[in-house]
Design a protein around this motif. Structure first.
Motif, PDB file in Angstrom:
ATOM      1  N   GLU A 288       0.839  -1.188   0.000  1.00 41.22           N
ATOM      2  CA  GLU A 288       0.000   0.000   0.000  1.00 41.22           C
ATOM      3  C   GLU A 288       0.883   1.251   0.000  1.00 41.22           C
ATOM      4  OE1 GLU A 288      -2.698   1.495  -0.406  1.00 41.22           O
ATOM      5  OE2 GLU A 288      -4.009  -0.225  -0.751  1.00 41.22           O
ATOM      6  N   THR A 289       0.225   2.371  -0.144  1.00 39.13           N
ATOM      7  CA  THR A 289       0.939   3.627  -0.293  1.00 39.13           C
ATOM      8  C   THR A 289       0.638   4.574   0.855  1.00 39.13           C
ATOM      9  OG1 THR A 289       0.840   3.414  -2.698  1.00 39.13           O
ATOM     10  CG2 THR A 289       1.326   5.578  -1.821  1.00 39.13           C
ATOM     11  N   GLU A 290       1.689   4.892   1.615  1.00 34.82           N
ATOM     12  CA  GLU A 290       1.590   5.959   2.606  1.00 34.82           C
ATOM     13  C   GLU A 290       1.976   7.269   1.922  1.00 34.82           C
ATOM     14  OE1 GLU A 290       3.710   5.514   6.241  1.00 34.82           O
ATOM     15  OE2 GLU A 290       3.638   3.333   6.115  1.00 34.82           O
ATOM     16  N   ARG A 291       1.048   8.153   1.837  1.00 33.18           N
ATOM     17  CA  ARG A 291       1.326   9.456   1.228  1.00 33.18           C
ATOM     18  C   ARG A 291       1.890  10.378   2.305  1.00 33.18           C
ATOM     19  NH1 ARG A 291      -2.553  10.411  -3.104  1.00 33.18           N
ATOM     20  NH2 ARG A 291      -3.254  12.329  -2.108  1.00 33.18           N
ATOM     21  N   GLY A 292       3.163  10.730   2.154  1.00 30.66           N
ATOM     22  CA  GLY A 292       3.826  11.591   3.122  1.00 30.66           C
ATOM     23  C   GLY A 292       3.906  13.025   2.606  1.00 30.66           C
ATOM     24  N   TYR A 293       3.773  13.985   3.498  1.00 25.21           N
ATOM     25  CA  TYR A 293       3.757  15.405   3.130  1.00 25.21           C
ATOM     26  C   TYR A 293       4.850  16.157   3.881  1.00 25.21           C
ATOM     27  CZ  TYR A 293      -0.918  14.631   1.157  1.00 25.21           C
ATOM     28  OH  TYR A 293      -1.974  14.176   0.406  1.00 25.21           O
ATOM     29  N   ASN A 294       5.356  17.209   3.251  1.00 27.50           N
ATOM     30  CA  ASN A 294       6.246  18.093   3.982  1.00 27.50           C
ATOM     31  C   ASN A 294       6.274  19.482   3.363  1.00 27.50           C
ATOM     32  OD1 ASN A 294       8.383  18.328   1.962  1.00 27.50           O
ATOM     33  ND2 ASN A 294       9.070  16.287   2.571  1.00 27.50           N
ATOM     34  N   THR A 295       6.906  20.390   4.083  1.00 22.66           N
ATOM     35  CA  THR A 295       7.222  21.732   3.596  1.00 22.66           C
ATOM     36  C   THR A 295       8.695  21.980   3.890  1.00 22.66           C
ATOM     37  OG1 THR A 295       4.993  22.529   4.127  1.00 22.66           O
ATOM     38  CG2 THR A 295       6.705  24.198   3.735  1.00 22.66           C
ATOM     39  N   THR A 296       9.440  22.384   2.869  1.00 23.12           N
ATOM     40  CA  THR A 296      10.843  22.730   3.072  1.00 23.12           C
ATOM     41  C   THR A 296      10.964  24.248   3.072  1.00 23.12           C
ATOM     42  OG1 THR A 296      11.549  20.694   1.966  1.00 23.12           O
ATOM     43  CG2 THR A 296      13.205  22.429   2.255  1.00 23.12           C
ATOM     44  N   LEU A 297      11.315  24.779   4.235  1.00 23.80           N
ATOM     45  CA  LEU A 297      11.475  26.219   4.404  1.00 23.80           C
ATOM     46  C   LEU A 297      12.884  26.644   4.003  1.00 23.80           C
ATOM     47  CD1 LEU A 297       9.772  26.423   7.913  1.00 23.80           C
ATOM     48  CD2 LEU A 297       8.754  27.094   5.723  1.00 23.80           C
ATOM     49  N   PRO A 298      13.086  27.910   3.694  1.00 27.03           N
ATOM     50  CA  PRO A 298      14.422  28.367   3.305  1.00 27.03           C
ATOM     51  C   PRO A 298      15.433  28.183   4.441  1.00 27.03           C
ATOM     52  CG  PRO A 298      12.755  29.994   2.704  1.00 27.03           C
ATOM     53  CD  PRO A 298      12.086  28.989   3.581  1.00 27.03           C
ATOM     54  N   PRO A 299      16.724  28.053   4.096  1.00 25.56           N
ATOM     55  CA  PRO A 299      17.750  27.998   5.141  1.00 25.56           C
ATOM     56  C   PRO A 299      17.657  29.214   6.062  1.00 25.56           C
ATOM     57  CG  PRO A 299      18.693  27.461   2.993  1.00 25.56           C
ATOM     58  CD  PRO A 299      17.298  27.945   2.735  1.00 25.56           C
ATOM     59  N   GLY A 300      17.875  28.988   7.340  1.00 23.09           N
ATOM     60  CA  GLY A 300      17.804  30.089   8.297  1.00 23.09           C
ATOM     61  C   GLY A 300      16.432  30.337   8.874  1.00 23.09           C
ATOM     62  N   ALA A 301      15.451  29.497   8.517  1.00 24.56           N
ATOM     63  CA  ALA A 301      14.105  29.686   9.060  1.00 24.56           C
ATOM     64  C   ALA A 301      14.067  29.488  10.575  1.00 24.56           C
ATOM     65  CB  ALA A 301      13.123  28.732   8.379  1.00 24.56           C
ATOM     66  N   PHE A 302      14.996  28.692  11.081  1.00 18.16           N
ATOM     67  CA  PHE A 302      15.122  28.484  12.525  1.00 18.16           C
ATOM     68  C   PHE A 302      16.464  27.802  12.772  1.00 18.16           C
ATOM     69  CE2 PHE A 302      14.281  26.763  16.745  1.00 18.16           C
ATOM     70  CZ  PHE A 302      13.491  27.758  17.333  1.00 18.16           C
ATOM     71  N   ASP A 303      17.018  28.003  13.945  1.00 23.15           N
ATOM     72  CA  ASP A 303      18.285  27.365  14.289  1.00 23.15           C
ATOM     73  C   ASP A 303      18.018  25.951  14.808  1.00 23.15           C
ATOM     74  OD1 ASP A 303      20.889  26.763  14.954  1.00 23.15           O
ATOM     75  OD2 ASP A 303      20.853  27.891  16.846  1.00 23.15           O
ATOM     76  N   VAL A 304      17.742  25.044  13.871  1.00 25.87           N
ATOM     77  CA  VAL A 304      17.486  23.650  14.232  1.00 25.87           C
ATOM     78  C   VAL A 304      18.838  22.931  14.298  1.00 25.87           C
ATOM     79  CG1 VAL A 304      16.275  21.532  13.622  1.00 25.87           C
ATOM     80  CG2 VAL A 304      15.250  23.744  13.072  1.00 25.87           C
TER      81      VAL A 304
END
Length: 417
Positions: A274-290
């Motif tokens: 089966e298919t797990e549909r995964g989602y994301n958002t990639t923010l620009p570098p520097g969006a937070f100090d992760v």
């Protein structure tokens, strides 16, 4: 009909990270390889995943714990687990198998198998990274799992106990140590668990492309097209593409990820993929100090610092291959991330949806096709395609060349269902 291509030692169907790892190991074993890809190189789940080498993630998704959480999650259409009503009937047989795999004895078996697979995956990935010159793509920052209460941490302890039995290092943290590992967390997070040996890649797509370049430099060919049939022949196997082109090879590997099920079925293997549909958002570098990958397990998503930005994504939507993306899911995770990381800049991001090929017992299919032992299945890794790619490549190469296997493959056999 188009003319047949020259014969090859082995054809690998799929040029995602698993197919590329198979090609790399087959070449190392002295085989010539042709890659057949229906889309772009590594443009499926290999493109937008969370970028983790999750070797410590030995707990199967099919577990008693997930069964307890699932009813609450399903009440939220944008929560960690969703099943669109229109797809509920289609997914019902898979869910029944998933429930069976979550029973205590089967869960314990899958955990043991997954642990052995992860040990091999860590060794094989280290060797592939070194052999392919990919060291600069790998980061060793660890992972921080976050909890909003001591009760949430207590609920997670059985999983950490299981990891401890497998020799996995971790540290439960609070207060100053928690803030040191990740400054700027919302005060709602009172504890965390740090796994120091967790690794990530600088960007999963760039990692896969670098491996592809190595495979091509070692003599592989690439053919663009979708395989619609695999036909055993006296001297090998023949792959037929949608345009009528045929590719002849001595052997073949099906590593087409979420698109592997129909091909396996033509070879007598009705794999409940089966298919797990995964989602994301990639923010620009520097969006937070992760500082390292952050896992918000109670909400089903992670935040990963990449060379290309900050990626916020995860969750599971069991919705098949055909429905259009529901990017409200990406936005829901981004909204939560902004609350969990005050000051996160949420503008300028790029949304993505990809298909994870998943099996009910959380284990991939690796083994010979029922119709012909010259055809090898290598798909169904769920969330762990990148993590287990090198191990899968090694095992496929061992099968193809008749060498001793690094792992007992009976738990991964295609006919286990």
């Amino acid at each position: 009909m188009a003319a047949a291509s020259p014969p090859n030692d082995i054809a690998v169907i799929g040029a995602g990270i698993v197919g590329l790892a198979c090609a790399f190991h087959l070449q190392a074993a002295g085989r010539s390889v042709v890659l057949v890809e229906r889309g772009g190189i590594a443009e499926g789940a290999s493109f937008g995943n969370a970028g983790a080498f999750a070797f410590t993630d030995i707990l199967p998704l099919a577990s008693p714990g997930i069964l307890r959480k699932a009813p609450r999650w399903l009440l939220d259409p944008l929560g960690p687990l969703a099943i669109p009503p229109a797809y509920a009937l289609n997914i019902a047989p898979w869910l029944l198998r998933f429930w069976r795999a979550s029973l205590p004895d089967r869960y314990a078996h899958s955990l043991k198998v997954q642990s052995a697979m992860m040990r091999l995956a860590a060794r094989a990935m280290s060797e592939m990274v070194a052999g392919a010159g990919l060291t600069e793509h790998v980061r060793a920052d660890g992972n921080l799992q976050l909890y909003e209460s001591e009760a949430e941490l207590d609920a997670a302890r059985p999983g950490w106990d299981a990891r401890e039995k497998e020799g996995i290092a971790f540290e439960h943290v609070r207060g100053y140590r928690l803030a040191e590992l990740q400054p700027g967390l919302a005060p709602r997070f009172v504890a965390g668990t740090f796994t120091p040996n967790w690794k990530t890649v600088a960007d999963p797509y760039h990692f896969a492309l670098a491996l592809f370049e190595q495979v091509m430099a070692r003599g592989a060919r690439i053919v663009s097209g979708e395989v619609v049939a695999i036909e055993p022949q006296t001297a090998g196997v023949s792959l037929r593409l949608t345009d009528g082109t045929t590719i002849n090879s001595a052997q073949a590997v099906i590593a087409g990820g979420a698109w592997s099920r129909p091909l396996a079925a033509t070879l007598g293997d009705k794999v409940p993929l089966e298919t797990e549909r995964g989602y994301n958002t990639t923010l620009p570098p520097g969006a937070f100090d992760v500082r390292r990958q952050l896992t918000f397990g109670g909400h089903g998503f992670v935040v990963t610092p990449l060379s290309t930005g900050i990626r916020v994504g995860g969750a599971v939507e069991l919705g098949g291959l055909k429905a259009p993306p529901n990017y409200k899911r990406s936005q829901a995770m981004l909204t939560k991330a902004a609350a969990f990381l005050p000051g996160l800049k949420t503008t300028g991001g790029t949304q993505w949806m990809g298909f994870r090929p998943s099996l009910p017992d959380s284990l991939p299919v690796i083994g010979r096709a029922s119709a012909d032992p010259r055809i090898i299945h290598a798909f169904g890794h769920g969330h762990l395609g990148l993590t287990q790619s090198a191990a899968t490549g090694r095992l496929v190469a061992e099968l193809a060349t008749g060498r001793p296997l690094s792992l007992d493959l009976s738990p991964f056999r295609p006919d286990r269902f």
